[in-house]
Design a protein around this motif. Structure first.
Motif, PDB file in Angstrom:
ATOM      1  N   LEU A  75      46.739  37.112  42.475  1.00  0.00           N
ATOM      2  CA  LEU A  75      46.899  38.529  42.140  1.00  0.00           C
ATOM      3  C   LEU A  75      48.116  38.730  41.247  1.00  0.00           C
ATOM      4  CD1 LEU A  75      46.253  41.536  42.431  1.00  0.00           C
ATOM      5  CD2 LEU A  75      47.496  41.518  44.614  1.00  0.00           C
ATOM      6  N   THR A  78      47.403  37.285  37.815  1.00  0.00           N
ATOM      7  CA  THR A  78      46.461  38.134  37.071  1.00  0.00           C
ATOM      8  C   THR A  78      47.186  39.279  36.382  1.00  0.00           C
ATOM      9  OG1 THR A  78      44.641  37.605  38.580  1.00  0.00           O
ATOM     10  CG2 THR A  78      44.438  39.623  37.287  1.00  0.00           C
ATOM     11  N   PHE A 203      44.760  43.717  47.082  1.00  0.00           N
ATOM     12  CA  PHE A 203      43.822  43.556  45.971  1.00  0.00           C
ATOM     13  C   PHE A 203      43.192  44.899  45.599  1.00  0.00           C
ATOM     14  CE2 PHE A 203      44.199  39.044  46.258  1.00  0.00           C
ATOM     15  CZ  PHE A 203      43.710  38.560  45.062  1.00  0.00           C
ATOM     16  N   GLY A 206      45.846  46.718  43.672  1.00  0.00           N
ATOM     17  CA  GLY A 206      46.009  46.141  42.345  1.00  0.00           C
ATOM     18  C   GLY A 206      44.854  46.488  41.423  1.00  0.00           C
ATOM     19  N   GLY A 207      43.629  46.406  41.938  1.00  0.00           N
ATOM     20  CA  GLY A 207      42.471  46.764  41.127  1.00  0.00           C
ATOM     21  C   GLY A 207      42.467  48.228  40.755  1.00  0.00           C
ATOM     22  N   THR A 281      42.315  31.922  38.393  1.00  0.00           N
ATOM     23  CA  THR A 281      42.376  33.044  37.450  1.00  0.00           C
ATOM     24  C   THR A 281      41.484  32.800  36.229  1.00  0.00           C
ATOM     25  OG1 THR A 281      44.411  32.074  36.516  1.00  0.00           O
ATOM     26  CG2 THR A 281      44.664  33.831  38.121  1.00  0.00           C
ATOM     27  N   VAL A 295      41.141  42.162  38.625  1.00  0.00           N
ATOM     28  CA  VAL A 295      41.542  41.701  39.948  1.00  0.00           C
ATOM     29  C   VAL A 295      40.339  41.182  40.714  1.00  0.00           C
ATOM     30  CG1 VAL A 295      42.382  42.520  42.190  1.00  0.00           C
ATOM     31  CG2 VAL A 295      43.602  43.132  40.102  1.00  0.00           C
TER      32      VAL A 295
END
Length: 346
Positions: A75, A78, A203, A206-207, A281, A295
């Motif tokens: 994460l 990314t 996640f 983050g997304g 990734t 993500v």
């Protein structure tokens, strides 16, 4: 909506234009995000054929548990790669941050590992996160203020921090961890390890940030063309610095989960992880050139790697082949990405 917000949104939109190939290929980008789903399903079928135990709840939860720490590094990577940067020191941060935190709180005598005893035991987790933040701040200063090469800076930091980790731990595993440090790695919430819930939440955040927040969307513009983003009014250096600090924080938190899960901190904790991180990734569709990736795609990359390892383990394949397989997956993913997008990989 305020005038500042309108200006920022306009800047992001304007800066995204030079990264046009990423936007014009939006549908293809969405396809890349889902491209590993069939592979995961195929691995599920193969795993069941190899061993009926593969699809049991205990095995699948175990795979997810083992993916948590690696997934946090993925994460972090990314977010950094989308912004067009690279941080190799994350693999050392996952080890050195817990070591420094424990060193500061453990007493000076009475155990196998003698610390400084400067802080109470409950402070171990905040101290670990603080160490991660400091590493990100220093990397950001060297890269963004002194304009040093980011790859060389983080490579040097990786080596230096690894040496500090070994020196402070005296080359041995630290097993006398504070209870506050082991809770998240061992606790279960609603029948599943707490680490899985925490990673799922991070996640999701983050997304969501990359999809809907101005600064998140600005990362794509910066990664696509940083000079155009700067000209359009985006504060490139400030946003990239924040991402570098956030990445180091995630790595330090991954160190907390990993140490708590196994109940110790080894002198080599995190060593070699960067290869798995980049494998996940890259096969997850994140571009090494910046400005592309998601993500969700990165998460499917982590799950694919972990499922491959799990299937190989159930099939009796020696784990010594794992590193070879990770490298092979990276090369194959780059070849597929090259011919699928029609772009040159530099």
């Amino acid at each position: 909506m305020s005038a500042t917000t309108e200006v920022t949104d306009t800047a992001v939109t304007a800066a995204e234009a030079p990264a046009g190939k990423a936007r014009r290929g939006l549908d293809m980008g969405r396809f890349r995000d889902l491209s590993l789903i069939p592979a995961i399903l195929v691995l599920g079928v193969i795993g069941f054929i190899v061993s009926p135990a593969f699809l049991t709840a205990d095995n699948l939860i175990g795979v997810a548990q083992q993916s948590t720490e690696l997934s946090l590094l993925v994460l972090a990577t990314t977010l950094i790669l989308v912004a067009g940067r690279m941080d190799l020191s994350l693999e050392s941060t996952i080890g050195v941050a817990p070591v420094i935190a424990v060193w500061l709180v453990l007493p000076t005598s009475g155990g196998r590992f003698n610390g400084l005893g400067l802080f109470p035991e409950w402070a171990a987790v905040p101290l670990c996160l603080a160490v991660g933040a400091v590493i990100g701040l220093v990397n950001g200063f060297l890269i963004l203020k002194l304009r040093l090469n980011g790859f060389i800076v983080t490579l040097g930091a990786l080596t230096m921090l690894r040496g500090l980790q070994v020196a402070l731990s005296e080359g041995q595993s630290i097993v006398e961890l504070p209870s506050s440090f082991t809770y998240l790695g061992r606790a279960s919430w609603l029948g599943m390890p707490a680490a899985i819930w925490i990673c799922a939440m991070l996640f999701t955040l983050g997304g969501g940030a990359l999809a809907w927040l101005r600064h998140g969307r600005a990362l794509y513009a910066i990664g696509g063309n940083s000079e155009a983003a700067r000209t359009a009014g985006i504060r490139v250096d400030r946003i990239v610095w924040i991402v570098l600090v956030l990445g180091s924080l995630l790595a330090a938190f991954a160190g907390i989960l990993y140490s708590g899960h196994y109940g110790s901190i080894s002198a080599t904790q995190g060593s070699g992880w960067i290869f798995q991180v980049f494998a996940a990734t890259v096969i997850g569709g994140v571009s090494l050139n910046g400005g592309k990736g998601s993500v969700f795609g990165a998460l499917t990359g982590v799950l694919t790697l972990q499922l491959v390892v799990n299937v190989m383990t159930l099939a009796g394949v020696p784990p010594l082949w794992n590193q070879f397989l990770n490298g092979l997956i990276i090369i194959v993913a780059l070849i597929i990405s090259r011919f699928a997008s029609g772009e040159k990989q530099e």
